[in-house]
Every structure is written in structure tokens, then in C-alpha cells.
Design a protein around this motif. Structure first.
Motif, PDB file in Angstrom:
ATOM      1  N   ARG A 125       0.832  -1.204   0.000  1.00 59.59           N
ATOM      2  CA  ARG A 125       0.000   0.000   0.000  1.00 59.59           C
ATOM      3  C   ARG A 125       0.862   1.248   0.000  1.00 59.59           C
ATOM      4  NH1 ARG A 125      -4.854   0.061   3.775  1.00 59.59           N
ATOM      5  NH2 ARG A 125      -5.268   1.703   2.303  1.00 59.59           N
ATOM      6  N   SER A 126       0.364   2.313  -0.615  1.00 56.24           N
ATOM      7  CA  SER A 126       1.097   3.573  -0.629  1.00 56.24           C
ATOM      8  C   SER A 126       0.230   4.668  -0.020  1.00 56.24           C
ATOM      9  CB  SER A 126       1.500   3.948  -2.049  1.00 56.24           C
ATOM     10  OG  SER A 126       0.356   4.175  -2.833  1.00 56.24           O
ATOM     11  N   LEU A 127       0.881   5.658   0.529  1.00 55.85           N
ATOM     12  CA  LEU A 127       0.205   6.782   1.170  1.00 55.85           C
ATOM     13  C   LEU A 127      -0.323   7.735   0.110  1.00 55.85           C
ATOM     14  CD1 LEU A 127      -0.390   8.419   3.807  1.00 55.85           C
ATOM     15  CD2 LEU A 127       1.786   9.539   3.407  1.00 55.85           C
ATOM     16  N   ARG A 128      -1.577   8.134   0.247  1.00 59.83           N
ATOM     17  CA  ARG A 128      -2.177   9.132  -0.631  1.00 59.83           C
ATOM     18  C   ARG A 128      -2.722  10.252   0.232  1.00 59.83           C
ATOM     19  NH1 ARG A 128      -5.151   4.700  -3.569  1.00 59.83           N
ATOM     20  NH2 ARG A 128      -6.570   5.169  -1.899  1.00 59.83           N
ATOM     21  N   ILE A 129      -2.278  11.455  -0.023  1.00 59.91           N
ATOM     22  CA  ILE A 129      -2.769  12.627   0.700  1.00 59.91           C
ATOM     23  C   ILE A 129      -3.884  13.237  -0.134  1.00 59.91           C
ATOM     24  CG2 ILE A 129      -2.186  14.891   1.617  1.00 59.91           C
ATOM     25  CD1 ILE A 129       0.685  13.869   1.964  1.00 59.91           C
ATOM     26  N   SER A 130      -5.104  13.267   0.424  1.00 60.92           N
ATOM     27  CA  SER A 130      -6.246  13.820  -0.303  1.00 60.92           C
ATOM     28  C   SER A 130      -6.190  15.343  -0.323  1.00 60.92           C
ATOM     29  CB  SER A 130      -7.559  13.371   0.328  1.00 60.92           C
ATOM     30  OG  SER A 130      -7.672  11.978   0.283  1.00 60.92           O
ATOM     31  N   PHE A 131      -6.093  15.941   0.861  1.00 60.15           N
ATOM     32  CA  PHE A 131      -5.963  17.387   0.953  1.00 60.15           C
ATOM     33  C   PHE A 131      -5.460  17.758   2.332  1.00 60.15           C
ATOM     34  CE2 PHE A 131     -10.280  16.411   2.185  1.00 60.15           C
ATOM     35  CZ  PHE A 131     -10.545  17.244   3.249  1.00 60.15           C
ATOM     36  N   VAL A 132      -5.036  19.018   2.462  1.00 61.30           N
ATOM     37  CA  VAL A 132      -4.499  19.545   3.713  1.00 61.30           C
ATOM     38  C   VAL A 132      -5.235  20.837   4.009  1.00 61.30           C
ATOM     39  CG1 VAL A 132      -2.440  20.359   4.906  1.00 61.30           C
ATOM     40  CG2 VAL A 132      -2.236  18.606   3.174  1.00 61.30           C
ATOM     41  N   THR A 133      -5.573  21.044   5.272  1.00 63.52           N
ATOM     42  CA  THR A 133      -6.221  22.280   5.676  1.00 63.52           C
ATOM     43  C   THR A 133      -5.577  22.797   6.953  1.00 63.52           C
ATOM     44  OG1 THR A 133      -8.337  23.335   6.162  1.00 63.52           O
ATOM     45  CG2 THR A 133      -8.042  21.099   6.978  1.00 63.52           C
ATOM     46  N   THR A 162      -1.709  24.616  13.027  1.00 61.09           N
ATOM     47  CA  THR A 162      -2.125  23.219  13.008  1.00 61.09           C
ATOM     48  C   THR A 162      -2.574  22.868  11.602  1.00 61.09           C
ATOM     49  OG1 THR A 162      -2.859  23.409  15.291  1.00 61.09           O
ATOM     50  CG2 THR A 162      -3.654  21.519  14.057  1.00 61.09           C
ATOM     51  N   LEU A 163      -1.899  21.916  11.002  1.00 55.48           N
ATOM     52  CA  LEU A 163      -2.248  21.448   9.668  1.00 55.48           C
ATOM     53  C   LEU A 163      -2.862  20.061   9.792  1.00 55.48           C
ATOM     54  CD1 LEU A 163       0.994  22.504   7.814  1.00 55.48           C
ATOM     55  CD2 LEU A 163      -1.172  23.709   7.849  1.00 55.48           C
ATOM     56  N   VAL A 164      -4.000  19.848   9.147  1.00 57.99           N
ATOM     57  CA  VAL A 164      -4.670  18.559   9.181  1.00 57.99           C
ATOM     58  C   VAL A 164      -4.514  17.926   7.803  1.00 57.99           C
ATOM     59  CG1 VAL A 164      -6.823  17.334   9.607  1.00 57.99           C
ATOM     60  CG2 VAL A 164      -6.323  19.432  10.863  1.00 57.99           C
ATOM     61  N   PHE A 165      -3.839  16.775   7.765  1.00 56.89           N
ATOM     62  CA  PHE A 165      -3.641  16.024   6.542  1.00 56.89           C
ATOM     63  C   PHE A 165      -4.691  14.927   6.480  1.00 56.89           C
ATOM     64  CE2 PHE A 165       0.354  18.092   6.898  1.00 56.89           C
ATOM     65  CZ  PHE A 165       0.941  18.090   5.647  1.00 56.89           C
ATOM     66  N   PHE A 166      -5.469  14.878   5.408  1.00 61.31           N
ATOM     67  CA  PHE A 166      -6.448  13.820   5.201  1.00 61.31           C
ATOM     68  C   PHE A 166      -5.822  12.806   4.244  1.00 61.31           C
ATOM     69  CE2 PHE A 166      -9.014  17.252   6.748  1.00 61.31           C
ATOM     70  CZ  PHE A 166      -9.949  16.620   7.541  1.00 61.31           C
ATOM     71  N   VAL A 167      -5.627  11.589   4.753  1.00 66.24           N
ATOM     72  CA  VAL A 167      -4.925  10.547   4.000  1.00 66.24           C
ATOM     73  C   VAL A 167      -5.782   9.286   3.919  1.00 66.24           C
ATOM     74  CG1 VAL A 167      -2.659  11.436   4.664  1.00 66.24           C
ATOM     75  CG2 VAL A 167      -3.739   9.692   6.056  1.00 66.24           C
ATOM     76  N   ASN A 168      -5.372   8.352   3.053  1.00 68.90           N
ATOM     77  CA  ASN A 168      -6.134   7.119   2.896  1.00 68.90           C
ATOM     78  C   ASN A 168      -5.949   6.182   4.090  1.00 68.90           C
ATOM     79  OD1 ASN A 168      -3.459   6.598   2.211  1.00 68.90           O
ATOM     80  ND2 ASN A 168      -3.999   5.049   0.710  1.00 68.90           N
ATOM     81  N   ASP A 169      -4.741   6.151   4.698  1.00 67.32           N
ATOM     82  CA  ASP A 169      -4.483   5.291   5.846  1.00 67.32           C
ATOM     83  C   ASP A 169      -3.486   5.996   6.761  1.00 67.32           C
ATOM     84  OD1 ASP A 169      -4.198   3.270   7.662  1.00 67.32           O
ATOM     85  OD2 ASP A 169      -3.277   1.842   6.277  1.00 67.32           O
ATOM     86  N   PRO A 170      -3.917   6.485   7.932  1.00 72.42           N
ATOM     87  CA  PRO A 170      -3.013   7.209   8.825  1.00 72.42           C
ATOM     88  C   PRO A 170      -1.817   6.374   9.292  1.00 72.42           C
ATOM     89  CG  PRO A 170      -5.275   7.571   9.488  1.00 72.42           C
ATOM     90  CD  PRO A 170      -5.289   6.509   8.428  1.00 72.42           C
ATOM     91  N   ALA A 171      -1.925   5.054   9.288  1.00 67.20           N
ATOM     92  CA  ALA A 171      -0.810   4.216   9.718  1.00 67.20           C
ATOM     93  C   ALA A 171       0.367   4.296   8.740  1.00 67.20           C
ATOM     94  CB  ALA A 171      -1.272   2.767   9.856  1.00 67.20           C
ATOM     95  N   GLU A 201      -1.726  17.047  12.299  1.00 63.12           N
ATOM     96  CA  GLU A 201      -2.676  15.990  12.632  1.00 63.12           C
ATOM     97  C   GLU A 201      -2.958  15.195  11.361  1.00 63.12           C
ATOM     98  OE1 GLU A 201      -6.190  17.601  14.382  1.00 63.12           O
ATOM     99  OE2 GLU A 201      -5.073  18.707  15.903  1.00 63.12           O
ATOM    100  N   VAL A 202      -3.138  13.910  11.518  1.00 61.22           N
ATOM    101  CA  VAL A 202      -3.416  13.040  10.380  1.00 61.22           C
ATOM    102  C   VAL A 202      -4.760  12.380  10.607  1.00 61.22           C
ATOM    103  CG1 VAL A 202      -2.595  11.102   9.021  1.00 61.22           C
ATOM    104  CG2 VAL A 202      -0.958  12.629  10.109  1.00 61.22           C
ATOM    105  N   LYS A 203      -5.658  12.521   9.632  1.00 60.96           N
ATOM    106  CA  LYS A 203      -6.985  11.923   9.731  1.00 60.96           C
ATOM    107  C   LYS A 203      -7.261  11.113   8.480  1.00 60.96           C
ATOM    108  CE  LYS A 203      -9.085  15.365  12.700  1.00 60.96           C
ATOM    109  NZ  LYS A 203     -10.242  16.227  12.904  1.00 60.96           N
ATOM    110  N   LYS A 204      -8.092  10.115   8.661  1.00 64.65           N
ATOM    111  CA  LYS A 204      -8.474   9.266   7.540  1.00 64.65           C
ATOM    112  C   LYS A 204      -9.554   9.961   6.718  1.00 64.65           C
ATOM    113  CE  LYS A 204     -10.272   4.645   6.591  1.00 64.65           C
ATOM    114  NZ  LYS A 204      -9.389   4.352   5.489  1.00 64.65           N
ATOM    115  N   THR A 205      -9.397   9.925   5.402  1.00 65.53           N
ATOM    116  CA  THR A 205     -10.406  10.463   4.515  1.00 65.53           C
ATOM    117  C   THR A 205     -11.622   9.556   4.564  1.00 65.53           C
ATOM    118  OG1 THR A 205      -8.694  11.303   3.056  1.00 65.53           O
ATOM    119  CG2 THR A 205     -10.901  11.162   2.146  1.00 65.53           C
ATOM    120  N   GLN A 206     -12.793  10.144   4.735  1.00 66.97           N
ATOM    121  CA  GLN A 206     -14.015   9.350   4.804  1.00 66.97           C
ATOM    122  C   GLN A 206     -14.358   8.847   3.417  1.00 66.97           C
ATOM    123  OE1 GLN A 206     -16.908  11.947   6.464  1.00 66.97           O
ATOM    124  NE2 GLN A 206     -16.010  11.900   8.498  1.00 66.97           N
ATOM    125  N   THR A 207     -14.728   7.573   3.316  1.00 66.17           N
ATOM    126  CA  THR A 207     -15.106   7.003   2.035  1.00 66.17           C
ATOM    127  C   THR A 207     -16.522   6.473   2.109  1.00 66.17           C
ATOM    128  OG1 THR A 207     -14.168   4.871   2.657  1.00 66.17           O
ATOM    129  CG2 THR A 207     -12.758   6.346   1.407  1.00 66.17           C
TER     130      THR A 207
END
Length: 105
Positions: A12-20, A28-37, A66-72
Motif C-alpha cells: 500500500r502507498s500513502l495518498r494525501i487527499s488534501f491539507v487544511t 495546526t495542519l490537518v492532513f487527510f490521508v487514505n491510511d493514517p498508519a 494531525e493526520v486523519k483518515k479520509t471518509q469514504t
């Protein structure tokens, strides 16, 4: 930020959806990724250094990431966390059902 390849342990590879930016007092930057692990701490330090180099205002200040999982959805398509924009032109219809009058038989 594409200077260095993202780490990808395993298949698996890390995908960053967006940052806010969630807060400005302590940036504080919140990175929304496919898998925080998959977001490794060394990659987090790398991104902090790139942000500090790109934006001189962040030099010398702590940056919280902060790293959060993108909701699917069920189909696997990512959902936006912001509500959809209202379309212009047509007014929104009332959601209350209208009563229909039945004529006697």
C-alpha cells in the motif's frame, strides 16, 4: 512537496487527499490521508521542514500536524467533508409532503 517520494512500506502507498489549516495560534495542519498508519514520523518531519522552507512566517514556530483518515462511501469514492454548495437559479423545494385532495367516489 513532490521533491521526495512518499514512503510506502508493503504494497500500500500513502495518498494525501488534501491539507487544511485548522488553527493559526499554534499552526495546526490537518492532513487527510487514505491510511493514517502509513504516515511515517520521518515523513512528517520532512513535510514540516519543507513547509518552514516554503513559508518564512513558519520559521521558529512550532507546527502541529494531525493526520486523519479520509471518509469514504460504500462505493469507495472519497466524500468531501464540506457540505455541497447550493445551486443558484432554482429555489430549494420544500421537503414537507403536500396533501392531495381525493374526490369522493
Amino acid at each position: 512537496m513532490g521533491r521526495r517520494a512518499r514512503p510506502c512500506p508493503g504494497k500500500r502507498s500513502l495518498r494525501i487527499s488534501f491539507v487544511t489549516q485548522a488553527s493559526s495560534r499554534v499552526p495546526t495542519l490537518v492532513f487527510f490521508v487514505n491510511d493514517p498508519a502509513l504516515f511515517h514520523f520521518s515523513y512528517q518531519r520532512y513535510l514540516e521542514n519543507v513547509i518552514r522552507d516554503s513559508f518564512p512566517a513558519f520559521r521558529g514556530t512550532p507546527i502541529r500536524i494531525e493526520v486523519k483518515k479520509t471518509q469514504t462511501s460504500q462505493r469507495g469514492v472519497s466524500q468531501q467533508t464540506t457540505p455541497p454548495k447550493r445551486r443558484r437559479g432554482k429555489p430549494m423545494q420544500s421537503r414537507t409532503p403536500r396533501r392531495t385532495l381525493r374526490q369522493g367516489k
